[in-house]
Enzyme design. Structure first.
Site, PDB file in Angstrom:
ATOM      1  N   GLY A   1      42.039 -35.706 -67.151  1.00  0.00           N
ATOM      2  CA  GLY A   1      41.924 -35.878 -68.592  1.00  0.00           C
ATOM      3  C   GLY A   1      41.582 -37.316 -68.928  1.00  0.00           C
ATOM      4  O   GLY A   1      41.761 -38.227 -68.113  1.00  0.00           O
ATOM      5  N   CYS A   2      41.101 -37.509 -70.133  1.00  0.00           N
ATOM      6  CA  CYS A   2      40.665 -38.843 -70.537  1.00  0.00           C
ATOM      7  C   CYS A   2      41.840 -39.804 -70.660  1.00  0.00           C
ATOM      8  O   CYS A   2      41.814 -40.905 -70.087  1.00  0.00           O
ATOM      9  CB  CYS A   2      39.879 -38.762 -71.843  1.00  0.00           C
ATOM     10  N   TYR A   3      42.879 -39.400 -71.382  1.00  0.00           N
ATOM     11  CA  TYR A   3      44.052 -40.273 -71.484  1.00  0.00           C
ATOM     12  C   TYR A   3      44.657 -40.550 -70.108  1.00  0.00           C
ATOM     13  O   TYR A   3      44.946 -41.710 -69.782  1.00  0.00           O
ATOM     14  CB  TYR A   3      45.106 -39.659 -72.401  1.00  0.00           C
TER      15      TYR A   3
ATOM     16  N   THR B   1      43.352 -40.679 -67.201  1.00  0.00           N
ATOM     17  CA  THR B   1      42.554 -41.633 -66.436  1.00  0.00           C
ATOM     18  C   THR B   1      42.888 -43.063 -66.845  1.00  0.00           C
ATOM     19  O   THR B   1      43.127 -43.937 -66.005  1.00  0.00           O
ATOM     20  CB  THR B   1      41.052 -41.361 -66.671  1.00  0.00           C
ATOM     21  N   SER B   2      42.921 -43.293 -68.170  1.00  0.00           N
ATOM     22  CA  SER B   2      43.172 -44.664 -68.632  1.00  0.00           C
ATOM     23  C   SER B   2      44.563 -45.143 -68.267  1.00  0.00           C
ATOM     24  O   SER B   2      44.773 -46.320 -67.969  1.00  0.00           O
ATOM     25  CB  SER B   2      42.957 -44.743 -70.147  1.00  0.00           C
TER      26      SER B   2
END
Lengths: 346, 346, 346, 346
Positions: free
Chosen positions: B149-151, B153-154
């Site tokens: 997921g995008c979150y 990853t960060s």
């Protein structure tokens, strides 16, 4: 590898040039100058270049930059290029000036619109107006390329096919352009603050913008007769992009299909210019980050006018990308080299 | 050339995948599916692809897409991947799922957080969590890559070095993330209208967002002990980008230099992850349009906390770019192939 | 009619003050000063005031402004208020300072965080911290009102009920705030240009922002014990608004209903502060242009933390509106006078 | 107190009406209808109204709303007003229709441009076009007020003085308008998503927008001769505001001072319309949140054209504010009642 120097590397056009040159397969950056940041590594000023471009910014020393470069890009405000251009010309190096100093053929016009003396008038005739889609052949052998202004690029591409084919009345042209804020450059000005620009569109330079004579000069050349136009730019709440809406009168009755046919044929071999399908009106975002120009048009039968809409990225096709395109031509590379990326969308 | 099929090609992650695959030197797009736009040319839906990708969108026929592709990218909402994944697995084709269906190892957790049955539980153990900076070796041989997921990853990239070195308390982690609106996808929703989102930041999914168990699972794996965290996402008035601000407690006293040293060492060989110089706090725009993750950090001596800030482009390192990175690993290409562009700035 | 003078009338807080005072039914503007625009009519600098405020801007002459005004609003950067404040105090006029000079009770703290000498220390004890929801009674009789900072306003209102009721651990408070760009003021700075701020969120002043001691001072007062917190502001791509997300630990187990009950009771008689219904998380746009503060909260059972989200308009409840609210109190007007408008939405 | 009902209270125009009516000193809201949210409290749909408007939304029952109201505002898409309008007309209640159904005098034109049958043609002659600056006297006695479209309001105010004085050529008018996204309403559409609209300006409805005949009808009335014009709207990345740039040819040579004099005189007694000083070109933000229209103009001697720029807030002077202005006229209140606020700037 072509050794390329950039003068004024930390303005918005400059930094886009640096990015494009760094990613160009046949270029090596020789020298970057910056009045404000000399002595710093460019990636400290622009961290997005970390790991991509490691280069200490220099003060401008015309002799040095000319000596170390095959081509010199000048990304300075108008009125500051004369020294470097003379030095480069004398040393037989190629020059691509992104500023306005060599765009107008008439020094008188320059002095009238820019309200400053032109200090290298003797070189004006050596300069070629660097819009490849119009002047490709001449650019090849130019010593000095006057890279077009952002608005003029969007407008000339919107009108060239119609003027070339003598379709339109040349003294009844209304141009309404909308530009993103980056066109105003990186200088700190109250009027360009986020809080001032956001959620607001406004006209500026109404009936007085300096790109007016540049557009007229080039359209006159294309038309073969004097073009007279009204140009109004608008500051739009977005960072990138220019959209020009151009209103012209047809000389005779034509169908939309005929006019579209003329435009499609005019641009069929152009890599960067695309006439979109009927009904798809381009937004600036479609070309953001690219060297492309998208165009569409229609006829308004009620008023007998042709409406042409064109979009470009003001910092790329309107500045740094076109400069690289010109460099490719000057050095006999494939014209699209280093400029083939697609827009990042949305 | 690798034949790549994309299922769900016209969502925001899908279209970025298409762009990246079209520009990838060793990929040929085999098939693009779209429920909404089947039968249309993709460049009619997304005119920025005009002249770049000419491909008629298909309805989803799992057998066909698997037969025609070496690798199948799935860019569908969670709960829709089972059919294709099974077919592809059975045919021995590689799968990269950008949705959430194969990220959580526990079907129970999946059903609890996603409130839907998992219909391909038998394949969960075949899936590898596709964050290359953590699982590179396993990804190489995976059949199914669960693209993060995008979150997550960060956040995972922001904490991995600290957790690996056992620096921080694992049950006192506060994560405050800010995402651009494109993370909500291309579906028409009132809450994602321009007029609603512009000039407004808001929290959502507070203490209940589905990326919470995904982040915990991966951080627990890295730490070797149970991680318990509080994650709050915010909808931010920008199209692209995620910035995560992570607040953690150090287990013992360390100097900022020591912590920085650990982070720099952890990422020194990573092409996409960069620890910025002290004092340069990354904005999301620095990585927009790229597969990069920029990080910086500091210690707050007053509270004994370490603050780590990371930024990514949610649709690239947080979705399509990471998917291509995973494909590169699966097919033994250089990991950065097709992903080396610099941000277009500003 | 109260005669009100504004010093620093053309900054962003100043101009909002001018607007609010001009629309206030019991105020007459006596004098507006501006270093940059002295001699111009304010409606030339700010054309939105055309026909509403016709007033020539003056240079700052402390004696004159004090003589002509019943209340003097100071909207200058910190460190510039001492002269006027002394003059006004000596003449027995009321002062509302929107800057930071009189917020911290400790001159030592001031000099440590603001890195400048405090030149009116003798008046510190005369100043009351002007957050009416906390200090209403004291403000009534104050000579000098120290108008709170924008971030502190959003944070103190988010935590007051919990601290007053002794619900939370006072040394484990994490505050993540997001502010619109107008908070940085009207000064031309490269970092605040539209093209730089747009499409980018970033942290700044991490673990070092000057509002930290101000928040701690006030929360300590409310709690009755030393509060220690970590505060991180973020620059958000919007003009107006602050959203603060506050993460705290409960001292004992409470239900969400109990905590909500405490908040609702605490603010039931406050006109400007509203606890939204469960599940409605406030975006900054809901309070833009108003003096309101909207709050919501939830408990995260997984980590035992309470999450409180508050939003204000940084230039109104966070500056000019609160200043008018304080003036209303000082002059025994109904506290909401001139501040009752609803947000213009969307 | 005037009892006002709003039909379609939860669209963007509707909700602005609700706000303005709630703050109006002589209005009491009688009934709000909403197809989508019937049964909910309006402050649950629009939390910015919490504590300001507490009203349960109703399904539309024409008899009920007419019975309970003195004036009925209709904020529905075109084609939906006939039922209520007939009922209200028969009951002798005043109607203000913010939709397009009663703007065009010719049912034929309506059906041609709106491509739907007009089902209350018999009432067309009862309707007055509700632009007070043009039709104030007639509005006073109207039964049905057809509230003008947003674009027409901005254009008619820009041209009225010139047409009234017979200054310009009536068949050579080019209008280039730029609107914020809220003009498209609150309906969820992919094309109005934040991620699609942000950072992009585009033309739409080129040579085919439905406001064209409305503008022509009204300009023809003012000019006393047939006006023929070309109108092109653009979708601009901002929530609020319309800027219209109007290009016309002068019939005879006039100085800029003469033309300015005519405009200033025409609007000297208008509270809402203001001709700015020379050189101050209005941005839309200057009038955001207000019922104002700001205008400036210049002559382009090179082409003999007059350029007029006008700005309004599309949802206020272009919709809800003008509707309240019309109500004030209908009920013999001071015309500016409830509409005097200044823009919140920046």
């Amino acid at each position: 590898m072509i050794k390329a120097g950039v003068i004024g590397a930390t303005g918005f056009s400059g930094i886009e040039l640096v990015r494009l040159l760094a990613e160009h397969p046949q270029v090596e950056i020789s020298l970057l100058t910056s009045q404000t940041y000399a002595g710093m590594n460019i990636s400290e000023v622009y961290p997005h270049l970390s790991g991509k471009v490691d280069c200490i910014l220099s003060d401008l020393d015309p002799e040095q930059v000319v000596a170390e470069s095959d081509v010199i890009f000048i990304a300075l405000p108008h009125g500051h290029s004369a020294g470097v251009v003379k030095e480069a010309y004398n040393q037989g190096k190629k020059i691509i000036d992104l500023g306005a100093d060599f765009r107008l053929k008439s020094a008188e016009d320059y002095e009238k619109w820019y309200k400053t003396e032109h200090t290298a008038q003797e070189l004006l005739e050596k300069a070629v107006y660097g819009l490849p889609e119009v002047h490709r052949v001449k650019i090849k052998d130019a010593d000095i390329v006057a890279n077009p202004g952002c608005y003029p690029t969007s407008v000339i591409l919107a009108l060239m096919p119609a003027l070339k084919e003598n379709l339109i009345v040349t003294n009844d042209i209304v141009i309404d352009s909308k530009s993103g804020v980056s066109g105003a450059g990186r200088k700190a000005k109250v009027g360009m603050l986020y809080s001032i620009c956001n959620e607001s569109i406004s006209a500026y330079g109404v009936a007085s913008h300096r790109h007016t004579p540049e557009i007229e000069q080039e359209l006159t050349n294309i038309a073969g007769e004097k073009v007279n136009l009204l140009f109004t730019p608008h500051l739009t709440p977005m960072t990138r992009g220019i959209l020009s809406t151009v209103y012209v009168k047809l000389k005779k009755t034509l169908s939309l299909e005929e006019v579209r046919g003329i435009y499609e044929e005019a641009y069929q071999d152009e890599y960067f210019v695309k006439v979109l399908k009927p009904g798809i009106w381009p937004g600036t975002k479609l070309v953001a980050g690219t060297n492309n120009c998208f165009i569409n048009l229609t006829l308004d039968e009620r008023t007998g006018r042709l409406v042409v809409v064109s979009v470009i990225d003001n910092l790329i096709k309107g500045a740094a990308g076109q400069a690289v395109q010109n460099m490719n031509i000057l050095f006999a590379l494939e014209e699209k080299t280093g400029l083939t990326n697609t827009a990042v969308y949305p």
